[in-house]
Design an enzyme around this catalytic site. Structure first.
Site, PDB file in Angstrom:
ATOM      1  CB  ALA A  96       1.623  11.108  -2.398  1.00  0.00           C
ATOM      2  CB  CYS A 112      12.502  -4.694   1.286  1.00  0.00           C
ATOM      3  SG  CYS A 112      11.420  -4.171   2.638  1.00  0.00           S
ATOM      4  CD  GLU A 136       7.154  -8.654   1.517  1.00  0.00           C
ATOM      5  OE1 GLU A 136       7.881  -9.101   0.610  1.00  0.00           O
ATOM      6  OE2 GLU A 136       6.704  -7.485   1.490  1.00  0.00           O
ATOM      7  CD  GLN A 183      -2.789  -1.357   0.213  1.00  0.00           C
ATOM      8  OE1 GLN A 183      -3.501  -0.404  -0.113  1.00  0.00           O
ATOM      9  NE2 GLN A 183      -2.841  -2.532  -0.408  1.00  0.00           N
ATOM     10  CD  GLU A 184       3.705   2.087  -4.590  1.00  0.00           C
ATOM     11  OE1 GLU A 184       4.565   1.262  -4.936  1.00  0.00           O
ATOM     12  OE2 GLU A 184       3.252   2.953  -5.367  1.00  0.00           O
TER      13      GLU A 184
END
Length: 160
Positions: free
Chosen positions: A66, A112, A75, A63-64
């Protein structure tokens, strides 16, 4: 001075079809939830399915935001939800898949560093290894028997 040599070991499957049936099901759930990723900036979608010892499956997708540091990887979405909803259930295994909207991902894509550390916290807390299966959009799947293979020099509470 002396050298310190660290080795890791993974199992490699040619494709998700070569996985045990229960892991294929878990990976298929990760593939489906990957479609729910909110990735308007990176166009890189990740899905995760976590199997708990109680048989429940917890899903997560990235879920990005801005404001880049405000987003969250799939994860951590899944593992934090598992910890919140089922605080006493041990994590048995995780299936992770990643795909790009711009080019096909054909190699296994591991978590990551931040996600590895978060997985380590749960693995250490539950005192049982977590099997981690990871793949791109298509192709090979790698299996790690523990996050220790992905993060051999883990930071944990003993350092605090």
């Amino acid at each position: 001075m002396k050298d310190i040599i660290i080795t890791t070991q993974f199992s490699a499957f040619d494709s998700a079809l070569d996985l045990p049936i229960n892991v294929q099901d878990l990976m298929n759930q990760a593939i489906q939830v990957r479609k729910n990723a909110y990735a308007p900036y990176s166009q890189f979608r990740v899905g995760v399915a976590i199997l708990l010892e109680n048989g429940k499956v917890v899903l997560g997708s990235n879920q990005e935001n801005a404001a880049y540091p405000s987003g969250l990887c799939a994860e951590r979405v899944a593992i934090f939800y598992a910890g919140a909803a089922y605080p006493n259930a041990k994590i048995v295994s995780m299936a992770i898949t990643a795909a790009s909207d711009t080019n096909q991902t054909k190699t296994p894509i591991p978590p990551c560093g931040a996600c590895r550390q978060s997985i380590a916290e749960y693995e250490i807390r539950q005192e049982n290894p977590i099997e981690i299966y990871f793949m791109g959009e298509i192709g090979a799947v790698y299996k790690s028997d523990s996050v220790k293979n992905l993060l051999p020099l883990m930071f944990d509470k003993k350092f605090l």
